[in-house]
Design a protein around this motif. Structure first.
Motif, PDB file in Angstrom:
ATOM      1  N   SER A 386       0.818  -1.218   0.000  1.00  0.00           N
ATOM      2  CA  SER A 386       0.000   0.000   0.000  1.00  0.00           C
ATOM      3  C   SER A 386       0.850   1.266   0.000  1.00  0.00           C
ATOM      4  O   SER A 386       0.338   2.350  -0.286  1.00  0.00           O
ATOM      5  CB  SER A 386      -0.942   0.005   1.209  1.00  0.00           C
ATOM      6  OG  SER A 386      -0.220  -0.028   2.423  1.00  0.00           O
ATOM      7  N   ASP A 387       2.141   1.153   0.322  1.00  0.00           N
ATOM      8  CA  ASP A 387       3.044   2.305   0.250  1.00  0.00           C
ATOM      9  C   ASP A 387       3.447   2.610  -1.188  1.00  0.00           C
ATOM     10  O   ASP A 387       3.954   3.700  -1.475  1.00  0.00           O
ATOM     11  CB  ASP A 387       4.317   2.049   1.068  1.00  0.00           C
ATOM     12  CG  ASP A 387       4.055   1.928   2.557  1.00  0.00           C
ATOM     13  OD1 ASP A 387       3.115   2.598   3.037  1.00  0.00           O
ATOM     14  OD2 ASP A 387       4.766   1.170   3.231  1.00  0.00           O
ATOM     15  N   LEU A 388       3.263   1.633  -2.073  1.00  0.00           N
ATOM     16  CA  LEU A 388       3.620   1.788  -3.478  1.00  0.00           C
ATOM     17  C   LEU A 388       2.365   2.118  -4.284  1.00  0.00           C
ATOM     18  O   LEU A 388       1.249   1.837  -3.875  1.00  0.00           O
ATOM     19  CB  LEU A 388       4.254   0.491  -4.004  1.00  0.00           C
ATOM     20  CG  LEU A 388       5.396  -0.087  -3.152  1.00  0.00           C
ATOM     21  CD1 LEU A 388       5.841  -1.440  -3.707  1.00  0.00           C
ATOM     22  CD2 LEU A 388       6.560   0.885  -3.070  1.00  0.00           C
ATOM     23  N   LYS A 389       2.556   2.709  -5.434  1.00  0.00           N
ATOM     24  CA  LYS A 389       1.416   3.050  -6.288  1.00  0.00           C
ATOM     25  C   LYS A 389       1.058   1.819  -7.135  1.00  0.00           C
ATOM     26  O   LYS A 389       1.495   1.666  -8.276  1.00  0.00           O
ATOM     27  CB  LYS A 389       1.754   4.257  -7.164  1.00  0.00           C
ATOM     28  CG  LYS A 389       1.970   5.539  -6.362  1.00  0.00           C
ATOM     29  CD  LYS A 389       2.149   6.733  -7.263  1.00  0.00           C
ATOM     30  CE  LYS A 389       2.364   8.010  -6.455  1.00  0.00           C
ATOM     31  NZ  LYS A 389       1.219   8.332  -5.602  1.00  0.00           N
ATOM     32  N   VAL A 390       0.264   0.945  -6.524  1.00  0.00           N
ATOM     33  CA  VAL A 390      -0.093  -0.318  -7.150  1.00  0.00           C
ATOM     34  C   VAL A 390      -1.618  -0.404  -7.245  1.00  0.00           C
ATOM     35  O   VAL A 390      -2.320  -0.118  -6.273  1.00  0.00           O
ATOM     36  CB  VAL A 390       0.442  -1.510  -6.318  1.00  0.00           C
ATOM     37  CG1 VAL A 390      -0.001  -2.828  -6.935  1.00  0.00           C
ATOM     38  CG2 VAL A 390       1.964  -1.450  -6.215  1.00  0.00           C
ATOM     39  N   ARG A 391      -2.097  -0.796  -8.402  1.00  0.00           N
ATOM     40  CA  ARG A 391      -3.541  -0.953  -8.588  1.00  0.00           C
ATOM     41  C   ARG A 391      -4.053  -2.125  -7.772  1.00  0.00           C
ATOM     42  O   ARG A 391      -3.358  -3.116  -7.563  1.00  0.00           O
ATOM     43  CB  ARG A 391      -3.865  -1.176 -10.061  1.00  0.00           C
ATOM     44  CG  ARG A 391      -3.700   0.047 -10.919  1.00  0.00           C
ATOM     45  CD  ARG A 391      -3.916  -0.266 -12.383  1.00  0.00           C
ATOM     46  NE  ARG A 391      -5.055  -1.164 -12.621  1.00  0.00           N
ATOM     47  CZ  ARG A 391      -5.493  -1.511 -13.838  1.00  0.00           C
ATOM     48  NH1 ARG A 391      -4.883  -1.031 -14.907  1.00  0.00           N
ATOM     49  NH2 ARG A 391      -6.518  -2.342 -13.961  1.00  0.00           N
TER      50      ARG A 391
END
Length: 425
Positions: A386-391
């Protein structure tokens, strides 16, 4: 339930890292979240991924050491404190060693909910002394300690002010455990002690394999499994569910001989029950097996499921290193599904694994996936998906193996194959 665990300067963790179990505002998998109050939602499951030697096991060991260090100083010992493993009361913890400015002061901190109370406790210590210590209940200070000086919260001043003398090497919470009368201990300490005694369950791969072997010798079998028919029936249903050929569990009283003294003693012994078949596949009877006759994977599942059934009834935190070891991926998934189900009201599963079959959006929310990575200086860090920009519908396992999230091994194939020259030959 666990909200947060923090560690600093411990093994591969040089700087502060925080394992945060608070849920984000994601709408996916609402059954994976428990609301401990109207403003705080906690995750039921957290999966820790990372390369070998990234620090995953170090984090689990830090959580284990934290508990053991505290209760090794208590006069009334917690039953599962492993003093032999930790070297008695002279506990040693390896700080981060790969820095030319080494520091021997380590820090631990935990926040959890138990019996409707929010409790925070932590300390900083070196091999010689406790530097700082703090204890809060419902965000109100019980005490703060700096060196051998201690200050008390106004709600606890009258109860604690008589106990100001603290040996520099001892935790103040252990001083209170010894000196407080029963009423004060129940108000101030009992929820803290009960959480660790009943709900904080750690299985570290460092000693888990020997523990599994001890299950075969009955040491890992709970007394409740031997005495409680209803509880044993629940455990039995899970064993039947995983299709390892176990029809049931049976308890028999047998004469056991003490190998040292030669003394005979009656003891309850657990057996597994298997069907016997004729050549046409018809059931003709049943056979009783000792636990030594079962596979290591079956024993490990039995070790786990006993604790899980307990926790589903009363709550708890199940923390496991190398959770998938010796278990088929479908058995691992079964246990994860149990914790994520709506029937689980207040239990949590935290585990390390390399099993990427679980690493998908159908199994986990993005905040349930945490990566442990180590940089070129040997320093481990934590970050969640959730810290990364992941769909939310990304192919987590495929993207992870492609290196999009980090926390994977970097393989030098040229060095492995002997360079381009050997590759051409």
């Amino acid at each position: 339930m666990l909200l947060m665990f923090k560690v600093k300067n411990c093994m591969s963790f040089k700087d502060e890292v925080i394992l945060d179990l608070r849920a984000t505002s994601y709408k996916q998998h609402p059954s994976h979240v428990v609301y401990v109050d109207k403003d705080v939602a906690l995750l039921k499951t957290t999966a820790l991924y990372g390369a070998n030697a990234s620090g995953k096991s170090n984090l689990i060991f830090a959580m284990y050491f934290f508990e053991q260090y505290i209760f090794s100083q208590f006069i009334n010992k917690k039953e599962n404190v492993d003093l032999e493993h930790l070297g008695g009361n002279k506990l040693k913890l390896e700080p981060f060693l790969l820095s030319d400015s080494q520091d021997d002061v380590s820090e631990f901190d935990i926040i959890f909910y138990h019996n409707g109370k929010k409790i925070q406790y932590g300390f900083e210590f070196s091999p010689e002394e406790v530097k700082n210590e703090w204890y809060y209940i419902n965000d109100k200070m019980v005490y703060e300690r700096e060196g051998t000086n201690v200050n008390f919260g106004k709600d606890y001043q009258n109860q604690l002010s008589a106990y100001k003398k603290i040996p520099s090497e001892r935790l103040y919470i252990a001083v209170l455990e010894y000196f407080l009368d029963d009423d004060a201990k129940e108000e101030i300490l009992w929820d803290f002690i009960e959480f660790f005694a009943d709900e904080y369950n750690i299985f570290s791969e460092i000693w888990l394999e020997s523990t599994v072997k001890r299950v075969a010798g009955m040491y890992g079998i709970s007394k409740r499994l031997l005495d409680d028919d209803q509880y044993r029936s629940k455990v039995q249903r899970y064993l039947q569910m995983i299709d390892v050929g176990i029809k049931g569990l049976d308890v028999q009283t047998e004469l056991v001989i003490n190998q040292k003294t030669g003394e005979e003693k009656k003891k309850k012994v657990l057996h597994t029950v298997h069907n016997v078949f004729d050549d046409k596949g018809n059931i003709t009877g049943e056979k009783y097996f000792s636990l030594e006759q079962e596979s290591t994977g079956t024993l490990r599942f039995l070790l786990y499921i006993q604790r899980i059934v307990d926790m589903l009834e009363r709550g708890g935190v199940f923390i496991v290193d190398e959770f998938s070891a010796r278990l088929h991926p479908l058995l691992t998934k079964l246990i994860v599904d149990i914790f994520q189900s709506s029937e689980n009201k207040d239990s949590q599963l935290i585990f390390t694994t390399h099993d990427i079959s679980l690493l998908n959006f159908k199994q986990f929310r993005r905040d349930e996936i945490v990566f442990v990575d180590k940089n070129e200086r040997g320093e481990s860090t934590l970050y969640s998906l959730s810290d990364l920009k992941v769909r939310e519908d990304a192919t987590f396992n495929k993207d992870y193996l492609q290196g999009k999230y980090g926390a994977i091994p970097v393989l030098d194939y040229d060095a492995l194959l002997g360079g381009d020259e050997n590759a051409e030959n």
